[in-house]
Design a protein around this motif. Sequence first.
Motif, PDB file in Angstrom:
ATOM      1  N   ALA A  16       0.835  -1.210   0.000  1.00 20.02           N
ATOM      2  CA  ALA A  16       0.000   0.000   0.000  1.00 20.02           C
ATOM      3  C   ALA A  16       0.867   1.256   0.000  1.00 20.02           C
ATOM      4  CB  ALA A  16      -0.924  -0.010   1.204  1.00 20.02           C
ATOM      5  N   MET A  17       1.945   1.251   0.776  1.00 20.50           N
ATOM      6  CA  MET A  17       2.843   2.413   0.798  1.00 20.50           C
ATOM      7  C   MET A  17       3.507   2.613  -0.562  1.00 20.50           C
ATOM      8  SD  MET A  17       3.313   3.718   4.118  1.00 20.50           S
ATOM      9  CE  MET A  17       4.969   4.257   4.130  1.00 20.50           C
ATOM     10  N   HIS A  18       3.875   1.529  -1.221  1.00 16.43           N
ATOM     11  CA  HIS A  18       4.499   1.602  -2.539  1.00 16.43           C
ATOM     12  C   HIS A  18       3.570   2.279  -3.539  1.00 16.43           C
ATOM     13  CE1 HIS A  18       6.727   0.261  -6.084  1.00 16.43           C
ATOM     14  NE2 HIS A  18       5.564  -0.099  -6.569  1.00 16.43           N
ATOM     15  N   TRP A  19       2.329   1.811  -3.619  1.00 18.60           N
ATOM     16  CA  TRP A  19       1.390   2.359  -4.591  1.00 18.60           C
ATOM     17  C   TRP A  19       0.948   3.778  -4.232  1.00 18.60           C
ATOM     18  CZ3 TRP A  19       1.549   0.601  -9.163  1.00 18.60           C
ATOM     19  CH2 TRP A  19       1.868  -0.740  -9.386  1.00 18.60           C
ATOM     20  N   THR A  20       0.869   4.072  -2.945  1.00 17.48           N
ATOM     21  CA  THR A  20       0.541   5.428  -2.521  1.00 17.48           C
ATOM     22  C   THR A  20       1.645   6.387  -2.951  1.00 17.48           C
ATOM     23  OG1 THR A  20      -0.689   4.576  -0.632  1.00 17.48           O
ATOM     24  CG2 THR A  20       0.001   6.879  -0.535  1.00 17.48           C
TER      25      THR A  20
END
Length: 74
Positions: A16-20
């Motif tokens: 989730a942090m990567h895509w955010t």
Amino acid sequence: MNWKNTTDRYGSLSIAMHWTMLLLLVGVYACIELREFYPRGSELRDALKQWHFMLGLSVFLLVWLRLALRFIGT
């Protein structure tokens, strides 16, 4: 899906942090590129500049958060 990283795959928090981060970086780039289409001094140009700064600060904070999560092993 586990929220923590395992030896086999990244956890949902890291994903989730990567895509955010990707979405924020696209937004930062789009704001600065779209700004060139509007005349100097216009409200929309100034708003895009402000969005560029705000999104950039968000990226900066998320980078530090990701580093902290990486060091504590999440």
